[in-house]
Design a protein around this motif. Structure first.
Motif, PDB file in Angstrom:
ATOM      1  N   GLY A   1       0.856  -1.174   0.000  1.00 37.43           N
ATOM      2  CA  GLY A   1       0.000   0.000   0.000  1.00 37.43           C
ATOM      3  C   GLY A   1       0.891   1.220   0.000  1.00 37.43           C
ATOM      4  N   SER A   2       0.327   2.368   0.332  1.00 41.59           N
ATOM      5  CA  SER A   2       1.136   3.583   0.351  1.00 41.59           C
ATOM      6  C   SER A   2       0.536   4.593   1.313  1.00 41.59           C
ATOM      7  CB  SER A   2       1.225   4.184  -1.050  1.00 41.59           C
ATOM      8  OG  SER A   2      -0.065   4.540  -1.513  1.00 41.59           O
ATOM      9  N   PHE A   3       1.374   5.528   1.760  1.00 37.55           N
ATOM     10  CA  PHE A   3       0.914   6.638   2.582  1.00 37.55           C
ATOM     11  C   PHE A   3       0.381   7.742   1.683  1.00 37.55           C
ATOM     12  CE2 PHE A   3       4.354   5.201   5.687  1.00 37.55           C
ATOM     13  CZ  PHE A   3       3.449   4.565   6.537  1.00 37.55           C
ATOM     14  N   SER A   4      -0.454   8.580   2.239  1.00 35.76           N
ATOM     15  CA  SER A   4      -0.986   9.717   1.486  1.00 35.76           C
ATOM     16  C   SER A   4       0.118  10.753   1.266  1.00 35.76           C
ATOM     17  CB  SER A   4      -2.146  10.362   2.257  1.00 35.76           C
ATOM     18  OG  SER A   4      -1.657  11.001   3.423  1.00 35.76           O
ATOM     19  N   PRO A   5      -0.013  11.580   0.229  1.00 37.34           N
ATOM     20  CA  PRO A   5       0.974  12.647   0.013  1.00 37.34           C
ATOM     21  C   PRO A   5       1.107  13.571   1.231  1.00 37.34           C
ATOM     22  CG  PRO A   5      -0.352  12.361  -1.948  1.00 37.34           C
ATOM     23  CD  PRO A   5      -0.978  11.501  -0.880  1.00 37.34           C
TER      24      PRO A   5
END
Length: 79
Positions: A50-54
């Motif tokens: 997954g990824s973190f938000s900007p």
């Protein structure tokens, strides 16, 4: 939970969901690994979880930038 004397950020429940992490969790920012690329085998897989938000990435980057300017970050050589 990291020790209170460590530079860390708590990761919100929403960010944990985005990144595929269990909640609660923290990211410790007062040290980083130095490792030769051919010896970097820390991960079972390189498939993204997954990824973190900007916005959260910006918060991490600003925290690291400020800590580096204050010389509160240490590079750890791994072999």
């Amino acid at each position: 939970m990291p020790d209170p004397d460590r530079l860390s950020l708590a990761i919100s429940q929403m960010e944990c969901r985005r990144a595929g992490l269990d909640f609660p969790c923290w990211i410790v920012l007062d040290e980083y690994n130095r490792v030769e690329l051919d010896k970097a085998f820390d991960f079972e897989s390189t498939a993204p979880l997954g990824s973190f938000s900007p916005a959260f990435l910006k918060k991490i980057a600003l925290t690291v930038k400020d800590a580096a300017a204050a010389r509160k970050i240490t590079g750890i050589t791994r072999s």
